[in-house]
Design a protein around this motif. Structure first.
Motif, PDB file in Angstrom:
ATOM      1  N   PHE A 131     -55.727  -3.341  -1.870  1.00  0.00           N
ATOM      2  CA  PHE A 131     -56.655  -2.925  -2.927  1.00  0.00           C
ATOM      3  C   PHE A 131     -56.938  -1.427  -2.896  1.00  0.00           C
ATOM      4  O   PHE A 131     -57.597  -0.902  -3.789  1.00  0.00           O
ATOM      5  CB  PHE A 131     -57.953  -3.733  -2.843  1.00  0.00           C
ATOM      6  CG  PHE A 131     -57.784  -5.159  -3.310  1.00  0.00           C
ATOM      7  CD1 PHE A 131     -57.863  -5.467  -4.657  1.00  0.00           C
ATOM      8  CD2 PHE A 131     -57.517  -6.174  -2.406  1.00  0.00           C
ATOM      9  CE1 PHE A 131     -57.697  -6.777  -5.100  1.00  0.00           C
ATOM     10  CE2 PHE A 131     -57.344  -7.483  -2.831  1.00  0.00           C
ATOM     11  CZ  PHE A 131     -57.433  -7.786  -4.181  1.00  0.00           C
ATOM     12  N   MET A 132     -56.453  -0.720  -1.863  1.00  0.00           N
ATOM     13  CA  MET A 132     -56.569   0.738  -1.876  1.00  0.00           C
ATOM     14  C   MET A 132     -55.649   1.348  -2.927  1.00  0.00           C
ATOM     15  O   MET A 132     -55.905   2.425  -3.440  1.00  0.00           O
ATOM     16  CB  MET A 132     -56.228   1.323  -0.498  1.00  0.00           C
ATOM     17  CG  MET A 132     -57.241   1.021   0.586  1.00  0.00           C
ATOM     18  SD  MET A 132     -57.015   2.097   2.035  1.00  0.00           S
ATOM     19  CE  MET A 132     -55.376   1.612   2.588  1.00  0.00           C
ATOM     20  N   VAL A 133     -54.542   0.649  -3.229  1.00  0.00           N
ATOM     21  CA  VAL A 133     -53.546   1.219  -4.148  1.00  0.00           C
ATOM     22  C   VAL A 133     -53.336   0.375  -5.395  1.00  0.00           C
ATOM     23  O   VAL A 133     -52.604   0.787  -6.299  1.00  0.00           O
ATOM     24  CB  VAL A 133     -52.187   1.400  -3.428  1.00  0.00           C
ATOM     25  CG1 VAL A 133     -52.325   2.353  -2.255  1.00  0.00           C
ATOM     26  CG2 VAL A 133     -51.621   0.063  -2.959  1.00  0.00           C
ATOM     27  N   ALA A 134     -53.947  -0.809  -5.453  1.00  0.00           N
ATOM     28  CA  ALA A 134     -53.722  -1.704  -6.591  1.00  0.00           C
ATOM     29  C   ALA A 134     -55.046  -2.110  -7.222  1.00  0.00           C
ATOM     30  O   ALA A 134     -56.049  -2.276  -6.527  1.00  0.00           O
ATOM     31  CB  ALA A 134     -52.963  -2.940  -6.132  1.00  0.00           C
TER      32      ALA A 134
ATOM     33  N   ILE B 145     -38.673 -21.704  -2.634  1.00  0.00           N
ATOM     34  CA  ILE B 145     -38.550 -21.840  -1.184  1.00  0.00           C
ATOM     35  C   ILE B 145     -39.893 -21.510  -0.535  1.00  0.00           C
ATOM     36  O   ILE B 145     -40.727 -20.810  -1.125  1.00  0.00           O
ATOM     37  CB  ILE B 145     -37.456 -20.913  -0.610  1.00  0.00           C
ATOM     38  CG1 ILE B 145     -37.806 -19.441  -0.885  1.00  0.00           C
ATOM     39  CG2 ILE B 145     -36.091 -21.279  -1.157  1.00  0.00           C
ATOM     40  CD1 ILE B 145     -36.905 -18.438  -0.185  1.00  0.00           C
ATOM     41  N   PRO B 146     -40.113 -21.997   0.705  1.00  0.00           N
ATOM     42  CA  PRO B 146     -41.360 -21.633   1.408  1.00  0.00           C
ATOM     43  C   PRO B 146     -41.421 -20.132   1.671  1.00  0.00           C
ATOM     44  O   PRO B 146     -40.398 -19.441   1.724  1.00  0.00           O
ATOM     45  CB  PRO B 146     -41.260 -22.405   2.724  1.00  0.00           C
ATOM     46  CG  PRO B 146     -40.310 -23.515   2.453  1.00  0.00           C
ATOM     47  CD  PRO B 146     -39.315 -22.964   1.473  1.00  0.00           C
ATOM     48  N   GLY B 147     -42.618 -19.643   1.851  1.00  0.00           N
ATOM     49  CA  GLY B 147     -42.826 -18.223   2.127  1.00  0.00           C
ATOM     50  C   GLY B 147     -43.924 -17.665   1.250  1.00  0.00           C
ATOM     51  O   GLY B 147     -44.658 -18.420   0.588  1.00  0.00           O
ATOM     52  N   THR B 148     -44.047 -16.362   1.224  1.00  0.00           N
ATOM     53  CA  THR B 148     -45.140 -15.701   0.508  1.00  0.00           C
ATOM     54  C   THR B 148     -44.629 -14.451  -0.203  1.00  0.00           C
ATOM     55  O   THR B 148     -43.818 -13.708   0.357  1.00  0.00           O
ATOM     56  CB  THR B 148     -46.266 -15.304   1.486  1.00  0.00           C
ATOM     57  OG1 THR B 148     -46.753 -16.478   2.140  1.00  0.00           O
ATOM     58  CG2 THR B 148     -47.425 -14.631   0.747  1.00  0.00           C
ATOM     59  N   THR B 149     -45.126 -14.251  -1.408  1.00  0.00           N
ATOM     60  CA  THR B 149     -44.869 -13.010  -2.143  1.00  0.00           C
ATOM     61  C   THR B 149     -46.202 -12.398  -2.532  1.00  0.00           C
ATOM     62  O   THR B 149     -47.043 -13.068  -3.151  1.00  0.00           O
ATOM     63  CB  THR B 149     -44.050 -13.262  -3.421  1.00  0.00           C
ATOM     64  OG1 THR B 149     -42.791 -13.836  -3.071  1.00  0.00           O
ATOM     65  CG2 THR B 149     -43.817 -11.955  -4.178  1.00  0.00           C
ATOM     66  N   VAL B 150     -46.414 -11.143  -2.147  1.00  0.00           N
ATOM     67  CA  VAL B 150     -47.617 -10.409  -2.534  1.00  0.00           C
ATOM     68  C   VAL B 150     -47.198  -9.357  -3.560  1.00  0.00           C
ATOM     69  O   VAL B 150     -46.354  -8.503  -3.270  1.00  0.00           O
ATOM     70  CB  VAL B 150     -48.283  -9.726  -1.324  1.00  0.00           C
ATOM     71  CG1 VAL B 150     -49.537  -8.969  -1.774  1.00  0.00           C
ATOM     72  CG2 VAL B 150     -48.640 -10.748  -0.257  1.00  0.00           C
ATOM     73  N   THR B 151     -47.770  -9.437  -4.761  1.00  0.00           N
ATOM     74  CA  THR B 151     -47.422  -8.500  -5.829  1.00  0.00           C
ATOM     75  C   THR B 151     -48.630  -7.636  -6.154  1.00  0.00           C
ATOM     76  O   THR B 151     -49.735  -8.152  -6.399  1.00  0.00           O
ATOM     77  CB  THR B 151     -46.967  -9.250  -7.093  1.00  0.00           C
ATOM     78  OG1 THR B 151     -45.845 -10.074  -6.766  1.00  0.00           O
ATOM     79  CG2 THR B 151     -46.556  -8.271  -8.195  1.00  0.00           C
ATOM     80  N   LEU B 152     -48.416  -6.332  -6.160  1.00  0.00           N
ATOM     81  CA  LEU B 152     -49.484  -5.367  -6.429  1.00  0.00           C
ATOM     82  C   LEU B 152     -49.264  -4.728  -7.797  1.00  0.00           C
ATOM     83  O   LEU B 152     -48.164  -4.232  -8.080  1.00  0.00           O
ATOM     84  CB  LEU B 152     -49.496  -4.260  -5.370  1.00  0.00           C
ATOM     85  CG  LEU B 152     -50.026  -4.581  -3.970  1.00  0.00           C
ATOM     86  CD1 LEU B 152     -49.153  -5.610  -3.269  1.00  0.00           C
ATOM     87  CD2 LEU B 152     -50.098  -3.327  -3.119  1.00  0.00           C
ATOM     88  N   HIS B 153     -50.294  -4.772  -8.635  1.00  0.00           N
ATOM     89  CA  HIS B 153     -50.277  -3.996  -9.879  1.00  0.00           C
ATOM     90  C   HIS B 153     -50.893  -2.650  -9.523  1.00  0.00           C
ATOM     91  O   HIS B 153     -52.102  -2.518  -9.338  1.00  0.00           O
ATOM     92  CB  HIS B 153     -51.067  -4.689 -10.992  1.00  0.00           C
ATOM     93  CG  HIS B 153     -50.989  -3.959 -12.294  1.00  0.00           C
ATOM     94  ND1 HIS B 153     -51.902  -3.002 -12.658  1.00  0.00           N
ATOM     95  CD2 HIS B 153     -50.072  -4.021 -13.295  1.00  0.00           C
ATOM     96  CE1 HIS B 153     -51.575  -2.503 -13.837  1.00  0.00           C
ATOM     97  NE2 HIS B 153     -50.464  -3.108 -14.253  1.00  0.00           N
ATOM     98  N   LEU B 154     -50.031  -1.639  -9.396  1.00  0.00           N
ATOM     99  CA  LEU B 154     -50.425  -0.372  -8.789  1.00  0.00           C
ATOM    100  C   LEU B 154     -51.308   0.488  -9.694  1.00  0.00           C
ATOM    101  O   LEU B 154     -51.154   0.494 -10.929  1.00  0.00           O
ATOM    102  CB  LEU B 154     -49.183   0.423  -8.403  1.00  0.00           C
ATOM    103  CG  LEU B 154     -48.285  -0.227  -7.344  1.00  0.00           C
ATOM    104  CD1 LEU B 154     -46.928   0.447  -7.321  1.00  0.00           C
ATOM    105  CD2 LEU B 154     -48.944  -0.167  -5.979  1.00  0.00           C
ATOM    106  N   LYS B 155     -52.220   1.207  -9.045  1.00  0.00           N
ATOM    107  CA  LYS B 155     -52.990   2.219  -9.752  1.00  0.00           C
ATOM    108  C   LYS B 155     -52.077   3.393 -10.101  1.00  0.00           C
ATOM    109  O   LYS B 155     -50.982   3.532  -9.547  1.00  0.00           O
ATOM    110  CB  LYS B 155     -54.147   2.710  -8.862  1.00  0.00           C
ATOM    111  CG  LYS B 155     -55.142   1.619  -8.473  1.00  0.00           C
ATOM    112  CD  LYS B 155     -56.173   2.140  -7.481  1.00  0.00           C
ATOM    113  CE  LYS B 155     -57.122   1.032  -7.052  1.00  0.00           C
ATOM    114  NZ  LYS B 155     -58.093   1.478  -6.033  1.00  0.00           N
ATOM    115  N   GLU B 156     -52.533   4.237 -11.008  1.00  0.00           N
ATOM    116  CA  GLU B 156     -51.734   5.405 -11.364  1.00  0.00           C
ATOM    117  C   GLU B 156     -51.582   6.329 -10.153  1.00  0.00           C
ATOM    118  O   GLU B 156     -52.509   6.473  -9.355  1.00  0.00           O
ATOM    119  CB  GLU B 156     -52.399   6.171 -12.511  1.00  0.00           C
ATOM    120  CG  GLU B 156     -52.357   5.443 -13.848  1.00  0.00           C
ATOM    121  CD  GLU B 156     -50.938   5.213 -14.336  1.00  0.00           C
ATOM    122  OE1 GLU B 156     -50.087   6.123 -14.163  1.00  0.00           O
ATOM    123  OE2 GLU B 156     -50.672   4.119 -14.873  1.00  0.00           O
TER     124      GLU B 156
END
Length: 624
Positions: free
Chosen positions: A134-137, A172-183
């Motif tokens: 959350f520092m960058v997204a 498949i098992p696992g994790t994806t973290v997606t960041l909607h980035l700040k400008e």
């Protein structure tokens, strides 16, 4: 599949941590990627570990990877893994709740002191690296599926204090973290995190040693002068502990420490070692600069990761680290253990005992060198971990004498902490024992009446106020010098002449205080105080009594001996009152004398109200 989207609120402490991340002004925002990659690496470690015992998971543990995907157009960045994944309850527990003892107190202190940067400190204390996104997204989405489960979950939050949770699909098992980035804002440390070269540099700096391939599609030139996207592994994956120390930079070691310790600061010391022969192993150990908040909690993380032939076996491996060194962080890699070794086998394995002994010895050697060559740095270490290291005086597993030489103690000699070697070297001629006194605090002990005559003779007394001190000093010696408590009955004979001068006062005091004490005797240790309490050699001390009661144990009442100073004006006046036959007026003086002795050693009165009443009677008598 249900498509109902649930909305949840972060719990109070989690919301506070999230806010600190969002509004962090920390300039090195690159750490968010380090933390997400570290979480992905941990998830792959856990899947590997569980697959060793649950063979149904072994098919998922093949070909582990971490993948970074950049979307320059929509300004999205994602980090994926095919690790253990999470179910719904784990998502809520891991992300929405910071259910750890001491969290609220730590956050309150952080707000009050405003020391350092909240983001880095919080990651170090609570392992909440995920929140650093959350520092960058301005929005973060997590898609995860637990290994062994067909159900996946999508978690999403804009950092506004709430998050949504719904069922989803993941092949498949696992994790994806997606960041909607700040400008991007380079002046304020906000880089363009969709840039291939920015990502390359961050991975090379922080995560080059991660033992799983970190893949990303990058542009490659074609023969026809065009370009094509191809997978590239961004990290070397070479185990840092297998390289020669002079081949590794200080910065690489610092980043490795941050990876294994989940800490934001630089380590206080590092221990790089390699052994060959009967027991071949390699390792990198670190001594942290600060004690973790959970160091004295049973569930506190020990911090040693065990590898066998470069394959991760388990974290939190306390079998290869003595309890009194549980502050040490790092990695140990054995060439001799079996890849399918379990915690149960670890406890009986001879090789593990050899590893444990070697790790302890290497650590103690480093501390010995630090004490000798850099006293200031050692004092910083001692302030944070001295109480834990002292446990080695009892459970040193053969290293007790080495630990004794590393311990620092308060003493009457000066405000400066001293070693036992330094104490013995200062002992005046004629002193043949090491004097000590235990109690609730150094400040109380420094003013104790028990040490008056010793100080007058120029003999030094160790002031021991840590709970563990009560245990290790029993029957202890150092350099052939016995450690002797100044609060135990002295072996020298009582002064019969002084006793005779006081008439029947001692018997009268003993009779008046028969419910509290077992005897009264003339003291040879008092010079300015009227009285003090002492115990027999085998009696439990007041400090030990307090410790046992705090642990909920039943402690029998132990009566002690009241020693009095025959030369003190109070005792002379009391003897005069007895001689005049004023016995009833004298009894309150006896009670106050006893109460004063209890308070002088930092004790607690059984009946403060009664003590106050008797004191009033004595004051009234004195004023007349």
């Amino acid at each position: 599949m249900s498509t109902v989207k649930e909305t949840h609120s972060f719990e109070t402490e989690a919301k506070q941590i999230l806010d600190m991340m969002i509004y962090s002004v920390y300039s090195n925002k690159d750490i968010f990627l380090r933390e997400l990659i570290s979480n992905a690496s941990d998830a792959l470690d856990k899947l590997h570990l569980e697959s060793l015992t649950d063979h149904g998971l072994s098919e998922y543990a093949k070909d582990p990877f971490i993948r970074i995907v950049r979307d320059e157009q929509d300004r999205n960045l994602s980090v994926s893994d095919n690790g253990i994944g999470m179910d719904k309850d784990e998502i809520v527990s891991y992300i929405g709740t910071i259910a750890k003892s001491g969290t609220k107190e730590f956050l309150d202190r952080l707000k009050e002191k405003r020391e350092g940067d909240a983001a880095e400190m919080l990651i170090g204390q609570f392992g909440v690296g995920f929140y650093s996104a959350f520092m960058v997204a301005d929005r973060v989405t997590l898609l995860t599926r637990k290994a062994g489960s067909e159900k996946a979950w999508r978690w999403e939050s804009s950092g506004d204090g709430t998050y949504t949770l719904e069922e989803a699909d993941r092949p498949i098992p696992g994790t994806t973290v997606t960041l909607h980035l700040k400008e991007s804002d380079p002046e304020n440390g906000m880089k363009d995190y969709t840039s291939e070269w920015v990502i390359r540099e961050i991975v090379r700096t922080y995560s080059d040693f991660v033992s799983y391939p970190i893949k990303m599609q990058v542009e490659k030139p074609k023969d026809d002068n065009g370009k094509v996207l191809e997978d590239e592994t961004l990290n070397s994956m070479k185990a840092l502990w297998m390289r020669q120390e002079d081949e590794v930079t200080d910065e690489e070691y610092r980043q490795f420490y941050r990876h294994v310790a989940h800490d934001w600061q630089d380590p206080l010391a590092r221990i790089v070692f390699s052994t060959e022969g009967v027991n071949e192993m390699h390792g990198i150990l670190f001594i942290p600069p600060k004690a973790p908040y959970d160091m004295f909690m049973r569930e506190g993380r020990k911090g040693i990761d065990l590898y066998v032939k470069r394959v991760f076996i388990m974290d939190d491996c306390d079998e290869i680290l003595p309890g009194y060194l549980r502050f040490v962080k790092g990695v140990v890699d054995s060439e001799d253990l079996s890849l399918n070794i379990s915690r149960e086998i670890l406890q009986q394995d001879r090789q593990v005992r050899l590893i444990r002994k070697s790790v302890a010895r290497k650590t103690l050697q480093t501390l010995k060198k630090m004490l000798k060559e850099d006293r200031e740095k050692y004092l910083k270490f001692w302030d944070e971990f001295g109480v834990v290291l002292k446990e080695g005086l009892i459970q040193g597993e053969g290293e007790e004498e080495t630990v004794k030489k590393l311990c620092l103690f308060s003493s009457t000699d000066s405000e400066r902490l001293t070693t036992l070697d330094e104490y013995v070297d200062r002992m005046p001629e004629g002193q043949d024992v090491i004097h000590y006194i235990t109690g609730p605090s150094v400040e109380v002990l420094r003013k104790s009446p028990h040490i008056e005559s010793l100080l007058e003779r120029g003999e030094e007394v160790l002031l021991l106020a840590d709970p563990v001190d009560e245990m290790w000093v029993q029957g202890a010696s150092f350099r052939d010098k016995e450690l002797r408590s100044v609060a135990k009955i002295a072996v020298d004979e009582e002064n019969d002449e002084a006793r005779k001068d006081l008439g029947g006062l001692l018997d009268f005091i003993k009779d008046s205080l028969k419910e509290e004490i077992k005897d009264v005797r003339v003291s040879s240790r008092l010079t300015s105080s009227p009285a003090c309490l002492v115990g027999d050699e085998d009696d439990i001390t007041p400090q030990m009594e307090r410790i046992m009661k705090a642990m909920g144990q039943e402690v029998p009442d132990v009566k002690r001996v009241l020693e009095i100073n025959p030369g003190h004006r109070v005792l002379k006046s009391m003897a005069s009152m007895l001689e005049k036959g004023d016995e009833e007026s004298l009894r309150p003086f006896c009670s106050v004398l006893y109460g004063q002795a209890v308070l002088a050693e930092g004790g607690t009165l059984k009946d403060p109200a009664e003590f106050g009443r008797q004191l009033s009677v004595v004051m009234e008598k004195a004023l007349k």
